[in-house]
Structure formats: C-alpha cells, structure tokens
Design an enzyme around this catalytic site. Sequence first.
Site, short mmCIF file in Angstrom:
data_model
loop_
_atom_site.label_atom_id
_atom_site.label_comp_id
_atom_site.label_asym_id
_atom_site.label_seq_id
_atom_site.Cartn_x
_atom_site.Cartn_y
_atom_site.Cartn_z
CB CYS A 182 1.16 39.19 28.67
SG CYS A 182 1.83 39.74 27.78
CG ASP A 227 0.41 40.87 24.04
OD1 ASP A 227 -0.90 39.91 23.72
OD2 ASP A 227 0.52 40.99 24.97
CB CYS A 270 -4.18 43.26 24.37
SG CYS A 270 -2.28 43.49 24.63
CB CYS A 293 2.04 46.14 23.82
SG CYS A 293 1.11 44.86 25.35
#
Length: 142
Positions: free
Chosen positions: A43, A45, A68, A111
């Site tokens: 992703c 991150d 994000c 996350c």
Amino acid sequence: MAYSKQVVDRFESVLNNPEQHAVGRFDPNDPNVATGLTGAPACGDVMKLQLKLNNDIIEDVKFKTYGCGSAIASSTMFVDMLKGKTIAEAKEIKDKDIAAALELPAIKLHCSVLAEESIHRAIADWEDKLRHRQHNQIYKEV
C-alpha cells in the site's frame, strides 16, 4: 469505506498542527533514542517511530508517517499509548488495541499492524543498544 470520526479528527489535527502530535524526529545519534522503521510495499505506507528513553521509561515519542489517513491516525494513537510507559508495557500494545481505539475498517487494519511493528522494531533497536553498552562495559572492566 468511511473513516471513523476518530481517524478523521486525528488526521485533520495532525495536518493543522503536526508538532502538537509529535511529528518530527530526534537526533539519531542521541544514545537515548531508539528507532523503528516499517513499511508496507503493498500500500506504500511507511512509519518511522523514535522513542526517547530514560532507562526503561519512554519519555517522549516522535514519528513520521507517509501514507493514508488511517496510517497517520494509527501513528498518533501509538504516540498516545507509548508516552510514559515502560518498555515492558510498550511490548503489550497490540495492533488490535490501536485498531479498536480508531474503529479502523477491515480494509485498513494493516495500518495498525504497521504501527505495532514500528513499536517492536524501536524496542528491538533499544535492546540492541543496551546489549552493546553492556558488552562495552564488560570489555572495559577486563
């Protein structure tokens, strides 16, 4: 997918006042600073966590996160969860604790996993530094 109020509030607050939320860095050469860096290629991150320690107590925390809103909110959550804790207490913080506090949707659970991994990597860095200091102390005494 809708973000929870907690995620939106934390994300917007960080954008408006990053220093208030511990965005930044400590001097990496400070012997009382431990660093954990984690990334998720899937992703994009990336989280960098720094702990400023006094013996076994986490006195202060800084982070930089690229990702994000959920990744940034997860970072601010681990700051809140870490300050003032011992290393043993910090080891007990789990991704599910972060995810539950933020009401992360299932698609954003990675996350909170990144946040937990950053904590564990910073603690491992600290423990490596302590072992190195102990080794050097033993060597000096010989």
